[in-house]
Design an enzyme around this catalytic site. Sequence first.
Site, PDB file in Angstrom:
ATOM      1  CB  CYS A 106      -6.208   0.213   4.124  1.00  0.00           C
ATOM      2  SG  CYS A 106      -7.427   1.097   5.106  1.00  0.00           S
ATOM      3  CG  ASP A 131      -1.490  -4.649   6.913  1.00  0.00           C
ATOM      4  OD1 ASP A 131      -1.524  -3.666   6.136  1.00  0.00           O
ATOM      5  OD2 ASP A 131      -1.416  -4.522   8.153  1.00  0.00           O
ATOM      6  CD  GLN A 172      -2.734   1.338   2.443  1.00  0.00           C
ATOM      7  OE1 GLN A 172      -2.973   0.350   3.123  1.00  0.00           O
ATOM      8  NE2 GLN A 172      -3.270   2.530   2.693  1.00  0.00           N
ATOM      9  CG  HIS A 228      -4.725  -0.643   8.181  1.00  0.00           C
ATOM     10  ND1 HIS A 228      -4.499   0.002   6.981  1.00  0.00           N
ATOM     11  CD2 HIS A 228      -4.014  -1.807   8.110  1.00  0.00           C
ATOM     12  CE1 HIS A 228      -3.680  -0.728   6.239  1.00  0.00           C
ATOM     13  NE2 HIS A 228      -3.383  -1.841   6.899  1.00  0.00           N
TER      14      HIS A 228
END
Length: 226
Positions: A91, A180, A85, A165
Amino acid sequence: MEPHRWLPLEANPDFLKQLGIHPDWQFVDVYGMEPELLSMVPRPVCAVLLLFPITEKYETFRTEEEERIKAKGQDVKSSVYFMKQTINNACGTIGLIHAIANNRDKMNFETNSSLKKFLEDSLSMTPEERAKYLETYEAIRVTHESSAHEGQTEAPSIDEKVDLHFIALVNVGGHLYELDGRKPFPINHGETTDDSFLEDAIEVCKKFMERDPEELRFNAIALSAA
């Protein structure tokens, strides 16, 4: 250079449709982590998105986890689709891309689906290249922005610092992975099956909650068969 920044995204159910995915799968709320509440979630479930607060405790854990995995190593199947990211507030969209990309064999895409094209183009890229490609991929950015404006609450300012997040939990090849984009690699949480995936993913979510017992800002949504 100023980092790319998008509007924060709520879990907007129309987002899948806007990205050109047939409604065979839908995002549904997980109302609680007890067995009777999990039994209300339509099956099968192919991904879980967890929304959680980024706190000091979590950041300390994240650093320690990264060092531990770098020292000990872990098995990650080459078929896991993972991207970094680099866009602030993206996100939610990256969590959704992780959920769909790792279940693309189960999805029915419209022929002109912007997400289908993105996945096909980026399949052979590195996690960093995928992040860069998303920065320039207008069709997904525009869909993200319109979806952010359609959420149930007023979209915050694009410059507002958001400390919530999204991550995705998926089953690839019988292993449960946490994806993630803020982390350097996927996290392998051990074995799972199609039947036990929701319960196994919720066990991972519970660990996030146990690390921050004073926090209440946790929310899980499941990508379930419609």
